[in-house]
Scaffold this motif. Structure first.
Motif, PDB file in Angstrom:
ATOM      1  N   ALA A 109       1.006  -1.167   0.104  1.00  0.00           N
ATOM      2  CA  ALA A 109       0.099  -0.026  -0.244  1.00  0.00           C
ATOM      3  C   ALA A 109       0.766   1.149   0.056  1.00  0.00           C
ATOM      4  N   ILE A 110       1.874   1.208   0.750  1.00  0.00           N
ATOM      5  CA  ILE A 110       2.733   2.186   0.747  1.00  0.00           C
ATOM      6  C   ILE A 110       3.482   2.645  -0.606  1.00  0.00           C
ATOM      7  N   ALA A 111       3.926   1.621  -1.144  1.00  0.00           N
ATOM      8  CA  ALA A 111       4.877   1.581  -2.460  1.00  0.00           C
ATOM      9  C   ALA A 111       3.711   1.961  -3.291  1.00  0.00           C
ATOM     10  N   THR A 112       2.448   1.801  -3.319  1.00  0.00           N
ATOM     11  CA  THR A 112       1.536   2.219  -4.396  1.00  0.00           C
ATOM     12  C   THR A 112       1.176   3.520  -4.284  1.00  0.00           C
ATOM     13  N   ALA A 113       1.036   4.009  -3.055  1.00  0.00           N
ATOM     14  CA  ALA A 113       0.692   5.273  -2.526  1.00  0.00           C
ATOM     15  C   ALA A 113       1.348   6.380  -3.020  1.00  0.00           C
ATOM     16  N   VAL A 114       2.795   6.174  -2.643  1.00  0.00           N
ATOM     17  CA  VAL A 114       3.909   6.971  -2.925  1.00  0.00           C
ATOM     18  C   VAL A 114       4.554   6.886  -4.289  1.00  0.00           C
ATOM     19  N   ARG A 124      10.295   8.008  -6.777  1.00  0.00           N
ATOM     20  CA  ARG A 124      11.669   7.232  -6.080  1.00  0.00           C
ATOM     21  C   ARG A 124      11.332   6.726  -4.938  1.00  0.00           C
ATOM     22  N   VAL A 125      12.333   5.919  -4.583  1.00  0.00           N
ATOM     23  CA  VAL A 125      12.534   5.271  -3.064  1.00  0.00           C
ATOM     24  C   VAL A 125      12.674   6.286  -2.138  1.00  0.00           C
ATOM     25  N   GLU A 126      13.323   7.349  -2.446  1.00  0.00           N
ATOM     26  CA  GLU A 126      13.562   8.591  -1.457  1.00  0.00           C
ATOM     27  C   GLU A 126      12.243   9.268  -1.214  1.00  0.00           C
ATOM     28  N   ASN A 127      11.232   8.962  -1.913  1.00  0.00           N
ATOM     29  CA  ASN A 127       9.945   9.574  -1.574  1.00  0.00           C
ATOM     30  C   ASN A 127       9.130   9.096  -0.551  1.00  0.00           C
ATOM     31  N   LEU A 128       9.503   7.789  -0.118  1.00  0.00           N
ATOM     32  CA  LEU A 128       8.933   7.004   0.956  1.00  0.00           C
ATOM     33  C   LEU A 128       9.009   7.591   2.236  1.00  0.00           C
ATOM     34  N   PRO A 129       8.098   7.405   3.207  1.00  0.00           N
ATOM     35  CA  PRO A 129       8.109   7.968   4.438  1.00  0.00           C
ATOM     36  C   PRO A 129       9.451   7.581   5.016  1.00  0.00           C
ATOM     37  N   ARG A 130       9.994   8.377   5.793  1.00  0.00           N
ATOM     38  CA  ARG A 130      11.463   8.222   6.266  1.00  0.00           C
ATOM     39  C   ARG A 130      11.437   7.260   7.106  1.00  0.00           C
ATOM     40  N   PRO A 131      12.536   6.565   7.328  1.00  0.00           N
ATOM     41  CA  PRO A 131      12.787   5.184   8.418  1.00  0.00           C
ATOM     42  C   PRO A 131      12.298   6.070   9.779  1.00  0.00           C
ATOM     43  N   GLY A 132      11.487   4.964  10.471  1.00  0.00           N
ATOM     44  CA  GLY A 132      11.282   5.453  12.094  1.00  0.00           C
ATOM     45  C   GLY A 132       9.890   6.378  12.006  1.00  0.00           C
ATOM     46  N   SER A 133       9.321   6.625  10.781  1.00  0.00           N
ATOM     47  CA  SER A 133       7.847   7.363  10.581  1.00  0.00           C
ATOM     48  C   SER A 133       6.918   6.493  11.090  1.00  0.00           C
ATOM     49  N   GLU A 134       6.048   7.053  11.828  1.00  0.00           N
ATOM     50  CA  GLU A 134       4.627   6.359  12.536  1.00  0.00           C
ATOM     51  C   GLU A 134       4.114   5.538  11.631  1.00  0.00           C
ATOM     52  N   ASN A 145      17.298 -12.521  -5.899  1.00  0.00           N
ATOM     53  CA  ASN A 145      17.751 -11.407  -6.864  1.00  0.00           C
ATOM     54  C   ASN A 145      16.605 -11.330  -7.976  1.00  0.00           C
ATOM     55  N   PRO A 146      16.326 -10.141  -8.549  1.00  0.00           N
ATOM     56  CA  PRO A 146      15.446  -9.962  -9.672  1.00  0.00           C
ATOM     57  C   PRO A 146      15.245 -10.907 -10.482  1.00  0.00           C
ATOM     58  N   GLU A 147      16.652 -11.305 -10.897  1.00  0.00           N
ATOM     59  CA  GLU A 147      16.518 -11.927 -12.235  1.00  0.00           C
ATOM     60  C   GLU A 147      16.048 -13.563 -11.849  1.00  0.00           C
ATOM     61  N   GLU A 148      16.154 -13.938 -10.600  1.00  0.00           N
ATOM     62  CA  GLU A 148      15.907 -15.493 -10.257  1.00  0.00           C
ATOM     63  C   GLU A 148      14.146 -15.423  -9.881  1.00  0.00           C
ATOM     64  N   ARG A 149      13.898 -14.184  -9.577  1.00  0.00           N
ATOM     65  CA  ARG A 149      12.390 -14.205  -8.975  1.00  0.00           C
ATOM     66  C   ARG A 149      11.629 -14.010 -10.527  1.00  0.00           C
ATOM     67  N   LEU A 150      11.874 -13.547 -11.501  1.00  0.00           N
ATOM     68  CA  LEU A 150      11.403 -13.401 -12.658  1.00  0.00           C
ATOM     69  C   LEU A 150      11.447 -14.499 -13.421  1.00  0.00           C
ATOM     70  N   ARG A 151      12.672 -15.665 -13.151  1.00  0.00           N
ATOM     71  CA  ARG A 151      12.515 -16.789 -13.755  1.00  0.00           C
ATOM     72  C   ARG A 151      11.570 -17.700 -13.068  1.00  0.00           C
ATOM     73  N   GLU A 186       6.903  -7.276 -12.148  1.00  0.00           N
ATOM     74  CA  GLU A 186       7.557  -7.710 -12.952  1.00  0.00           C
ATOM     75  C   GLU A 186       8.167  -6.852 -13.817  1.00  0.00           C
ATOM     76  N   VAL A 187       7.283  -5.704 -14.435  1.00  0.00           N
ATOM     77  CA  VAL A 187       7.868  -4.855 -15.351  1.00  0.00           C
ATOM     78  C   VAL A 187       8.523  -3.490 -14.635  1.00  0.00           C
ATOM     79  N   ASN A 188       8.280  -3.278 -13.436  1.00  0.00           N
ATOM     80  CA  ASN A 188       8.758  -2.015 -12.756  1.00  0.00           C
ATOM     81  C   ASN A 188       9.658  -2.345 -11.648  1.00  0.00           C
ATOM     82  N   GLN A 189      11.039  -1.912 -11.816  1.00  0.00           N
ATOM     83  CA  GLN A 189      12.034  -2.285 -11.076  1.00  0.00           C
ATOM     84  C   GLN A 189      11.725  -1.376  -9.841  1.00  0.00           C
ATOM     85  N   LEU A 190      11.768  -0.237 -10.108  1.00  0.00           N
ATOM     86  CA  LEU A 190      11.399   0.875  -9.121  1.00  0.00           C
ATOM     87  C   LEU A 190      10.222   0.561  -8.169  1.00  0.00           C
TER      88      LEU A 190
END
Length: 416
Positions: A308-313, A316-326, A346-352, A369-373
């Motif tokens: 949910a957080i990864a979808t809502a934000v 970039r990864v830097e946009n995520l709530p900071r570590p320690g956030s409530e 690793n991503p290659e093994e997971r896709l396989r 699968e299509v969006n590494q970010l």
């Protein structure tokens, strides 16, 4: 009508506006001013170098109505404007103020067909929609609100003024009890509010009322196995069930399976509330089963929150709530497991592995699968959740090696 008027005039001036271009580009931020302001290069390119420009925002005191209107307009914009307009997601917010975000869209014409204005007029008939157009004069640009009769309102000009990036990405201000729920009551209220328009909500709430209990007596240890699809969760959880003579449970629970397709088609607010309640049903099952044997759980609150957080934000990864956030704190009223293990490969093994399985996947799993970010954001969100946090397990070796590694972790933590 009152809420629309308040958003137009009473709440616009202190707000910052952000336009999202793509997942790798920083949003374009601006505010409004009563005096002309020279635009920066990026702002000038966006506001001056193209055809007609419009924005609309969905503002309503009824959050169910607001969520559904946003989803409907997003679908219609994608369907009707794809060929001759660029559509960007936007937000209007007060920096660092929770729940101040109003979401919307920016529509930029690729040609002067006039089609977009006619379509926007149909959207403006909805009382929850606030619609604006943009005018240019030399290096200046200003925003004009549409009246209810689809004409620009005669009011003091509100000039576009460049703004710096906020400390916190605006989408993080609207996550709590909207994308991620931190109590059963908050998720329960959402389904109550939409029960008149979504009959399945009543059936789900009945299951919650019948199955959820408020407490758990001390019992056998509870271990949660988390991870992206194709990291080996199913193989490992089955092996642990046999080797530990444990009970294996899954989240969301099987009793909600008949409703998943229906709720997956709903806006995030309703969909997330549904899955949040699934965790509380799972917790009730865990509480009962842990009195008889160790319990292994295939996914739990970590998955619900991380996706949910990864979808809502956005972005970039830097946009995520900071570590320690409530926002990464475990709900106080949800049964806590003794140990949470996060499987990684690793991503290659997971896709396989995904290709070898050839199974149907959810929208979010397909996105992985299509969006590494997006994958990186999900994994990082997993790692930031606290109380309990995840223990990282490398699931790249053989299933037997992974099983032995996990058995040792469980023995050390849970004294099994």
């Amino acid at each position: 009508m009152l809420s629309r008027a308040m958003f137009r005039f009473g709440q616009l001036c202190p707000r910052v506006f952000g336009v999202e271009f793509d997942s790798r580009t920083e949003p374009l931020y601006y505010t409004l001013s009563s005096s002309p302001q020279a635009l920066h290069r990026d702002h000038q390119r966006f506001f001056n170098d193209y055809g007609k420009l419009y924005s609309l925002y969905i503002h309503s005191d009824n959050r169910i109505q607001k969520a559904q209107t946003h989803a409907e307009i997003k679908s219609k914009l994608s369907e009707k404007f794809a060929r001759f307009c660029d559509v960007f997601e936007t937000s209007a917010f007060i920096p660092d103020v929770k729940d101040s975000v109003v979401k919307g869209f920016c529509i930029r014409e690729k040609s002067n067909t006039g089609i977009s204005e006619e379509i926007l007029k149909t959207f403006h008939q909805n009382e929850s929609v606030c619609l604006f157009s943009y005018k240019r004069e030399g290096q200046y640009c200003w925003q004009e609100a549409w009246s209810h009769v689809n004409q620009a309102e005669k009011a003091e000009r509100q000039y576009i003024t460049p703004a710096s990036s906020p400390v916190y990405h605006p989408s993080t201000l609207a996550i709590r009890n909207s994308d991620v729920f931190y109590s059963m009551d908050e998720a329960y209220k959402v389904l109550q509010e939409c029960s008149d328009i979504l009959p399945e909500s009543k059936a789900v709430l009945q299951i919650v009322d019948e199955q959820v209990e408020s407490c758990r007596k001390d019992g056998f240890p509870v271990t949660v196995i988390e991870g992206l699809d194709a990291t080996g969760k199913t193989t490992l959880t089955e092996a642990l069930r046999e080797s530990l003579n444990a009970t294996l449970l899954k989240s969301p629970p099987q009793c909600l399976a008949p409703f998943r397709q229906r709720f997956d088609s709903e806006p995030p607010l309703i969909r997330r509330a549904f899955y949040a309640l699934g965790n509380y049903i799972t917790a009730a099952h865990v509480g009962k089963e842990s009195l008889r044997a160790p319990v292994i759980v295939d996914r739990y609150w970590h998955s619900t929150a991380a996706y949910a957080i990864a979808t809502a934000v956005s972005g970039r990864v830097e946009n995520l709530p900071r570590p320690g956030s409530e926002l990464y704190q475990w709900p106080d009223d949800l049964l806590r497991p003794n140990l949470v293990l996060l499987l990684t490969v690793n991503p290659e093994e997971r896709l396989r592995r995904l290709r070898d399985r050839g199974q149907d996947k959810t929208i979010e799993e397909t996105e992985l699968e299509v969006n590494q970010l997006f994958r990186l954001k999900v994994e990082e969100a997993y790692k930031r959740i606290q109380n309990p946090s995840c223990v990282i397990v490398d699931a790249s070796p053989s299933p037997q090696q992974v099983l032995q590694q996990v058995q040792q972790l469980i023995r050390n933590k849970c004294q099994l």
